[in-house]
Design an enzyme around this catalytic site. Structure first.
Site: not given
Ligand SMILES: Cc1cc2nc3c(=O)[nH]c(=O)nc-3n(C[C@H](O)[C@H](O)[C@H](O)COP(=O)(O)OP(=O)(O)OC[C@H]3O[C@@H](n4cnc5c(N)ncnc54)[C@H](O)[C@@H]3O)c2cc1C
Length: 594
Positions: A119, A239, A241, A251, A254, A285, A366, A408
């Site tokens: 990666f 960031q 991507h 997306l 990578e 990135r 991203h 990142r």
């Molecule tokens: C398409 C894509 C591919 C990616 N691929 C990778 C990868 O391969 N490797 C890597 O390391 N990272 C990757 N990332 C980044 C990574 O996936 C995210 O940064 C990470 O999953 C965020 O997780 P989280 O638990 O912080 O939030 P999220 O998984 O975004 O969850 C947010 C949660 O908060 C809740 N929420 C938000 N606001 C409220 C509110 N007001 N009231 C109640 N609930 C709320 C939502 O319901 C949800 O459950 C990727 C991101 C994307 C978009």
């Protein structure tokens, strides 16, 4: 208070993504926890993460956590706090093994160990060559993490409030007492009374027009904290991507380049050889996004348009992998097995078969490196002097620990979620076991109910989507892969106008049940504020570092700017900035070598 139900738990977790569920799982072993999520938890954006989760398991070749830490610090352009990076990279190893033991179905090498792939930015410190560090389950790694954690949480009797939208934090002086939420199905307000609150509410890519982020990523948790006096750290670093599907932003992981894919410009050249001669297409990135942008500006986009090609076709790609002790050339079978979702996306959305044709790509907004400032145990700082606000926690993308600094590395967000989600859950349980449940103030929901009544009953002339479109356009044009004083001034001026227009927004749906029109209008308020904080933080940093690339200040300035930005909201549209030094121990800043 009419229609307000009060619930009491030791701790409330806002968000059911990877960070929220990991924290819930660990905290629920000791205390009574509720997860409140506006989405059904398994629909969280973590489920969209494709490529992998970084951990120096060294399954196929030599690797160790210190190399992982070095890459993370270097990738961050030296803005990451190195003590926290050590925790991330060291803890990644046992945490991944633990997820495996929970049943996470990782891909495997023939000897049964977890499969790893290359990666961007992950290297062997001795040779500088790419190293296989991304553990993955095909290109559905996040999906598997989310499903595994959700099942474990259900097994552990975590309380879930699905499709409840948190809209306020109950803060009394320097203590937290819970949150206020709206039940989406009924429109009723609920007060959740607790000793501790953890925000794991994800990012805010929806500030920009072309983004990889889901519609729900509107930065609610960060904006709520900002409004309740919590500063935002390092918001200028967002960031882009390099490989989003042209126009759509969806997306392309990578992992495609990790499996040998290359970027090609309109002249048919592999241009990354010019920008990053050593690591080429696997440069970090920010470097690749800028390279694409510059190629397009120089008229070398495909057919003169603003995109380039990502090519993983066996015909072009000279990539070998090992199977049954033999080196085999990348093939249709291999691509279908390793990148099934990507192949599916590009066939569905573009009519492009990645096995025979290149994919059109452009940079896409991203990931938020900045956010709610915390220590490695998820405890939230209320100022740049690192004073903690007891009982308030944050983890995942909404938090800034800070391990990603100015940029990142791929796979390090999923690692961040599981490592710091776990540590925050454990610390929160410890805190709740000794803390008292402080009483609720009178009418804790009153203030936010007034704001919602205003939004619902407003007889304005503007539609929320019009304001949102204008915000996304100005952020994409002015606070993007490259920025200057002039473009950021324009963004700040536009956002100021949009803040006024927002007061004039009319919500058409006046009903109570499933009023997503109203909730989206409220989310827009969050985005507008975070966009402003981003622009204000960015304009005051006169240097280029990581994702913050300024045309007018192209050099990194370690003498004056090796420090974290803290941005406080002090009134409507009024912000104050403060700074704190970066924690630097083993790795002294070095110029970037590409
Ligand atoms: C398409 C894509 C591919 C990616 N691929 C990778 C990868 O391969 N490797 C890597 O390391 N990272 C990757 N990332 C980044 C990574 O996936 C995210 O940064 C990470 O999953 C965020 O997780 P989280 O638990 O912080 O939030 P999220 O998984 O975004 O969850 C947010 C949660 O908060 C809740 N929420 C938000 N606001 C409220 C509110 N007001 N009231 C109640 N609930 C709320 C939502 O319901 C949800 O459950 C990727 C991101 C994307 C978009």
């Amino acid at each position: 208070m009419a229609n307000v139900t009060t619930h009491t738990f030791d701790a409330i977790i806002v968000g059911g993504g990877g960070a929220g569920l990991m924290a819930a799982l660990y905290a629920s072993r000791e205390i009574d926890v509720a997860v409140i999520s506006k989405l059904y938890p398994t629909r969280s954006h973590t489920g969209a993460a494709q490529g992998g989760v970084g951990a120096a398991l060294g399954n196929m070749e030599e690797d160790n956590w210190e190399w992982h830490a070095y890459d993370t610090v270097k990738g961050s352009d030296y803005l990451a706090d190195q003590d926290a990076v050590d925790v991330l990279c060291k803890e990644a190893i046992p945490t991944i093994i633990e997820l495996e033991h929970m049943g996470l179905p990782f891909d495997r090498f023939p000897d049964g160990t977890i499969s790893q792939r290359r990666f961007g930015g992950h290297t062997n410190k001795n040779t500088g060559k790419p190293v296989m560090r991304a553990c993955h389950a095909a290109d559905r790694t996040g999906h598997m993490i989310l499903q595994t954690l959700y099942q474990q949480c259900v097994k552990n009797n975590v309380n879930f409030f699905d499709e409840f939208h948190v809209v306020d934090l109950i803060r009394v002086d320097d203590t937290v007492r819970g949150v206020v939420a709206i039940e989406i199905a009924t429109g009723d307000f609920h007060v959740f009374h607790s000793k501790a609150v953890l925000f794991a509410s994800g990012g805010w890519g929806r500030c920009w027009e072309v983004t990889s982020n889901a519609h729900s990523l509107t930065g609610d948790g960060a904006a709520i904290c900002l409004r309740r006096g919590i500063p935002m750290e390092d918001m200028e670093f967002f960031q882009f991507h390099p490989t989003g599907i042209f126009k759509l932003g969806i997306l392309i992981t990578e992992g495609v380049r990790g499996e040998g894919g290359v970027l090609i410009n309109g002249k048919g050249e592999r241009f990354m050889e010019v920008y990053a001669p050593n690591i080429k297409d696997l440069a970090s990135r920010d470097v690749v996004s800028r390279a694409i942008y510059l190629e397009v500006q120089a008229g070398r986009g495909i057919n003169g348009k603003n995109y380039v090609h990502l090519d993983v076709t066996p015909e072009t790609v000279n990539y070998y992998y090992e199977k049954d002790g033999e080196d085999r050339r990348i093939s249709r079978e291999y691509i279908e097995a390793k990148l099934p979702d990507i192949a599916d996306f590009t066939r569905t959305y573009l009519g492009v078969d990645p096995v025979t044709e290149p994919m059109p790509v452009q940079p896409t907004a991203h990931y938020a490196m900045g956010g709610i400032p915390t220590d490695a145990n998820g405890r939230v700082f209320m100022n740049a002097a690192n004073d903690v606000i007891p009982g308030l926690y944050a983890a995942g993308e909404t938090a800034c620990v800070s391990v990603h600094g100015a940029n990142r590395l791929g796979t390090n967000s999923l690692t961040d979620l599981v490592v710091f989600g776990r540590l925050a859950g454990v610390d929160m349980a410890k805190y709740c076991k000794t803390a008292e449940l402080a009483p609720l103030p009178d009418n804790p929901a009153a203030q936010i109910m007034v704001e919602f009544a205003r939004l619902r009953d407003n007889k304005g002339k503007v539609k929320a989507y019009e304001v949102r479109n204008k915000m996304q356009t100005t952020m994409t044009k002015n606070v993007s892969v490259f920025r200057t004083e002039e473009t950021m001034r324009e963004a700040i001026a536009n956002l100021k106008i949009l803040r006024q227009e927002y007061l004039d927004v009319e919500v058409q749906d006046k009903s109570k049940q499933f009023n997503t029109d109203l909730l989206e209008a409220w989310e827009l308020g969050c985005l507008l504020e975070l966009a402003e904080v981003t622009a204000v933080s960015a304009i005051t940093r006169p240097e280029s570092r990581g994702a913050h690339a300024r045309d007018d200040y192209p050099e990194r300035n370690d003498e004056d700017w090796l420090k974290h930005t803290f941005c406080f909201k002090v009134g409507e549209g009024a912000y104050e900035l403060d700074y704190k030094p970066v924690v630097i121990d083993r790795y002294q800043p070095k110029p970037r070598v590409y």
